[in-house]
Design a protein around this motif. Structure first.
Motif, PDB file in Angstrom:
ATOM      1  N   MET A  18       0.847  -1.190   0.000  1.00 45.27           N
ATOM      2  CA  MET A  18       0.000   0.000   0.000  1.00 45.27           C
ATOM      3  C   MET A  18       0.883   1.240   0.000  1.00 45.27           C
ATOM      4  O   MET A  18       1.724   1.415   0.881  1.00 45.27           O
ATOM      5  CB  MET A  18      -0.909  -0.003   1.233  1.00 45.27           C
ATOM      6  N   SER A  19       0.731   2.098  -0.988  1.00 46.62           N
ATOM      7  CA  SER A  19       1.525   3.322  -1.061  1.00 46.62           C
ATOM      8  C   SER A  19       0.850   4.432  -0.254  1.00 46.62           C
ATOM      9  O   SER A  19      -0.369   4.561  -0.245  1.00 46.62           O
ATOM     10  CB  SER A  19       1.674   3.765  -2.524  1.00 46.62           C
ATOM     11  N   ARG A  20       1.680   5.212   0.424  1.00 48.95           N
ATOM     12  CA  ARG A  20       1.181   6.315   1.241  1.00 48.95           C
ATOM     13  C   ARG A  20       1.772   7.630   0.746  1.00 48.95           C
ATOM     14  O   ARG A  20       2.940   7.696   0.382  1.00 48.95           O
ATOM     15  CB  ARG A  20       1.570   6.118   2.708  1.00 48.95           C
ATOM     16  N   ARG A  21       0.951   8.652   0.761  1.00 49.19           N
ATOM     17  CA  ARG A  21       1.407   9.980   0.341  1.00 49.19           C
ATOM     18  C   ARG A  21       0.727  11.015   1.226  1.00 49.19           C
ATOM     19  O   ARG A  21      -0.476  10.947   1.460  1.00 49.19           O
ATOM     20  CB  ARG A  21       1.049  10.206  -1.130  1.00 49.19           C
ATOM     21  N   VAL A  22       1.500  11.976   1.732  1.00 49.38           N
ATOM     22  CA  VAL A  22       0.952  13.025   2.588  1.00 49.38           C
ATOM     23  C   VAL A  22       1.190  14.369   1.923  1.00 49.38           C
ATOM     24  O   VAL A  22       2.308  14.665   1.488  1.00 49.38           O
ATOM     25  CB  VAL A  22       1.610  13.011   3.983  1.00 49.38           C
ATOM     26  N   VAL A  23       0.143  15.176   1.812  1.00 47.80           N
ATOM     27  CA  VAL A  23       0.249  16.493   1.186  1.00 47.80           C
ATOM     28  C   VAL A  23      -0.349  17.542   2.114  1.00 47.80           C
ATOM     29  O   VAL A  23      -1.153  17.237   2.999  1.00 47.80           O
ATOM     30  CB  VAL A  23      -0.463  16.541  -0.184  1.00 47.80           C
ATOM     31  N   GLY A  24       0.036  18.788   1.911  1.00 46.08           N
ATOM     32  CA  GLY A  24      -0.517  19.870   2.692  1.00 46.08           C
ATOM     33  C   GLY A  24      -1.940  20.193   2.280  1.00 46.08           C
ATOM     34  O   GLY A  24      -2.306  20.065   1.103  1.00 46.08           O
ATOM     35  N   VAL A  25      -2.753  20.603   3.238  1.00 49.88           N
ATOM     36  CA  VAL A  25      -4.118  21.028   2.942  1.00 49.88           C
ATOM     37  C   VAL A  25      -4.079  22.384   2.246  1.00 49.88           C
ATOM     38  O   VAL A  25      -3.408  23.310   2.704  1.00 49.88           O
ATOM     39  CB  VAL A  25      -4.954  21.127   4.232  1.00 49.88           C
ATOM     40  N   THR A  26      -4.782  22.491   1.135  1.00 49.49           N
ATOM     41  CA  THR A  26      -4.925  23.750   0.412  1.00 49.49           C
ATOM     42  C   THR A  26      -6.402  23.954   0.088  1.00 49.49           C
ATOM     43  O   THR A  26      -7.231  23.047   0.277  1.00 49.49           O
ATOM     44  CB  THR A  26      -4.120  23.738  -0.900  1.00 49.49           C
ATOM     45  N   LEU A  27      -6.724  25.119  -0.436  1.00 47.30           N
ATOM     46  CA  LEU A  27      -8.108  25.375  -0.825  1.00 47.30           C
ATOM     47  C   LEU A  27      -8.526  24.486  -1.989  1.00 47.30           C
ATOM     48  O   LEU A  27      -9.716  24.234  -2.183  1.00 47.30           O
ATOM     49  CB  LEU A  27      -8.279  26.852  -1.200  1.00 47.30           C
ATOM     50  N   ASP A  28      -7.554  23.995  -2.740  1.00 44.02           N
ATOM     51  CA  ASP A  28      -7.866  23.161  -3.898  1.00 44.02           C
ATOM     52  C   ASP A  28      -8.160  21.709  -3.550  1.00 44.02           C
ATOM     53  O   ASP A  28      -8.783  20.998  -4.336  1.00 44.02           O
ATOM     54  CB  ASP A  28      -6.704  23.202  -4.909  1.00 44.02           C
TER      55      ASP A  28
END
Length: 212
Positions: A1-11
């Motif tokens: 299972m691949s995991r990816r974390v990104v910052g919250v943005t309005l988009d």
């Protein structure tokens, strides 16, 4: 299972769960929260809060994806940007800390360590920004039947938080962050130990001549 974390943005707010997208428990003072839930649009209020904090302070949330599917999220901000924090009996939060507020991992993804990954990602971001600590209000009696706005105390303790102000229901906990300089010092010390344990010898073999 691949995991990816990104910052919250309005988009990418639409990638949050319905609960996280509409919950304004932390973002509004209690009486304003009640008004928003009865007469207003909580999703709009959440978007306005994110927009304001992004503009005035910077990144304030993370979304984690598993195989491309949004699996959870976490929000964090300075105490002054979190009105609800003043309503807790163990408030106020420390002036040198950032508050971690809504942390959620969707039920179908629980048990895989995603909550810990989210906390570690927040810690990494705030360490880079020179923040000394993360604080959070815990819930000693979480309701397992549905999503909660307050993180269970047991989880916070498991990921390294320590209680700084106890309470039967709403303790305040703290996770100390190592400064960027301390990280550098530790790395330099480790390299020094490594180099001191290695002996490099340069032996030049002398050519041997046989008499003709």
């Amino acid at each position: 299972m691949s995991r990816r974390v990104v910052g919250v943005t309005l988009d990418n707010l639409e990638h949050l769960s319905k609960h996280s997208r509409t919950c304004v428990f932390w973002e509004l003072a209690p009486h304003l929260k009640e008004q928003a839930e009865e007469f207003g649009d909580t999703e709009f209020e959440k978007e306005a809060w994110v927009s304001s904090v992004l503009l005035e302070w910077g990144s304030c949330g993370r979304i984690i994806y598993c195989d491309g599917i949004p699996a959870g999220s976490v929000f964090y901000a300075p105490p002054a940007a979190v009105p609800r924090s003043l309503a807790f009996p163990t408030s106020p939060a420390s002036a040198d800390a950032v508050l971690m507020t809504g942390l959620e991992v969707l039920p179908e993804f629980r048990g895989g360590g995603l909550g810990r990954v989210l906390v570690q990602t927040v810690a990494k971001d705030l360490t880079r920004r020179g923040v000394k600590a993360i604080e959070a209000f815990g819930d000693n009696q979480p309701d397992d039947d549905g999503p909660s706005c307050v993180t269970p105390t047991d989880f916070l303790l498991q990921v390294g938080f320590k209680t700084v102000r106890p309470h039967p229901r709403w303790p305040r906990l703290r996770l100390e962050l190592r400064s960027a300089s301390s990280w550098k010092e530790d790395v330099e010390a480790a390299l020094e130990r490594l180099l001191s344990s290695v002996t490099v010898t340069n032996t030049i073999a002398e050519p041997s001549f046989r008499p003709a």
